[in-house]
Design an enzyme around this catalytic site. Sequence first.
Site, short mmCIF file in Angstrom:
data_model
loop_
_atom_site.label_atom_id
_atom_site.label_comp_id
_atom_site.label_asym_id
_atom_site.label_seq_id
_atom_site.Cartn_x
_atom_site.Cartn_y
_atom_site.Cartn_z
N LYS A 292 0.80 -1.22 0.00
CA LYS A 292 0.00 0.00 0.00
C LYS A 292 0.84 1.28 0.00
O LYS A 292 0.38 2.32 -0.45
CB LYS A 292 -0.96 0.00 1.19
CG LYS A 292 -2.06 -1.05 1.07
CD LYS A 292 -3.04 -0.97 2.20
CE LYS A 292 -4.14 -2.01 2.03
NZ LYS A 292 -5.18 -1.91 3.07
N ASP B 5 -9.93 2.61 1.93
CA ASP B 5 -9.90 1.99 3.26
C ASP B 5 -10.43 2.92 4.34
O ASP B 5 -11.15 2.51 5.24
CB ASP B 5 -8.46 1.60 3.63
CG ASP B 5 -8.00 0.31 2.98
OD1 ASP B 5 -8.86 -0.51 2.62
OD2 ASP B 5 -6.78 0.13 2.84
#
Length: 305
Positions: A98, A134
């Site tokens: 990420k 997220d």
Amino acid sequence: MNLRRETCADLLRQLLSAHPKPAAGSGHPVLVGLIGRGIQLSRTPRMHEREAARLGLACAYILVDFDQLGRDDAALPEVLAAGAALGFQGFNVTHPFKQQILPHLGALSPEAAAIGAVNTVVFGQGAITGYNTDSWGFSESFRIGLPDAPLRKVVQFGAGGAGAAVAYSLMQLGVGEIHLVDVDRQRAADLAARMAAEWNGRVHAAATAADALAGADGLVNTTPVGMAKYPGIPFPADLLRPDHWVADIIYFPEETELLRRARALGCRTLSGTGMAIGQAVRAFELFTGRKSDMASMAGHFAAAA
């Protein structure tokens, strides 16, 4: 990288050819995937494919598991280039990429830039743009699953890509102070410093879990500890108290060892299911340009068990 090995484009073609043909739908098939390690238990492919079918779209969603494919992290830009060349709409991105993916992107959404981590990349008009869904997914899950939870002091375990998104979300939810604990103390210090500048010094790196949990209202696990591949909990279990609320962002398994121990003590708990569903809703909309639905995506998540 060993040039005698198959290229990443060859591997993606093989994954697509082995994948069940998407159900007939309108327009060109939506080609997407998940890049990560140890992701074979992910429910994300079925969530996206079933939501696409509900909306009359054909969709193939593949798992690009670097562990299973025997690829080094250095293959990440080659995977991205191969996906773009093969007509993918984009990829979801998970542990451990990420933050590693940031140098390989052409642009970032404002939220992804503020968080410093990406979990969704979209190809379009010769550019690769990174997004972070997220944070929204965690916020929605927290509001639904832990309404009225006290937020004076929260301890967060993990300061990686998912941790950056959750810390950003926690501050938006109105947390008074976040205390970060990470096995890499410099990573915790770096995230705390970056966020403290935006949030008036209310994010701190903690020396130990015991120090951080003293007087805390609740805690969030954003580390991979608790996943099927990394069993256990990220701190000594005897530090839990019945008055803590406990959240975990892991959703496979849905009930981690941390959550089992917390429930046994009487703690209010929140699994990673809601965040997984919420991030998928936003990512699906980015990939397809079609409005998704939380209730429907939750149904797909449950059906994929």
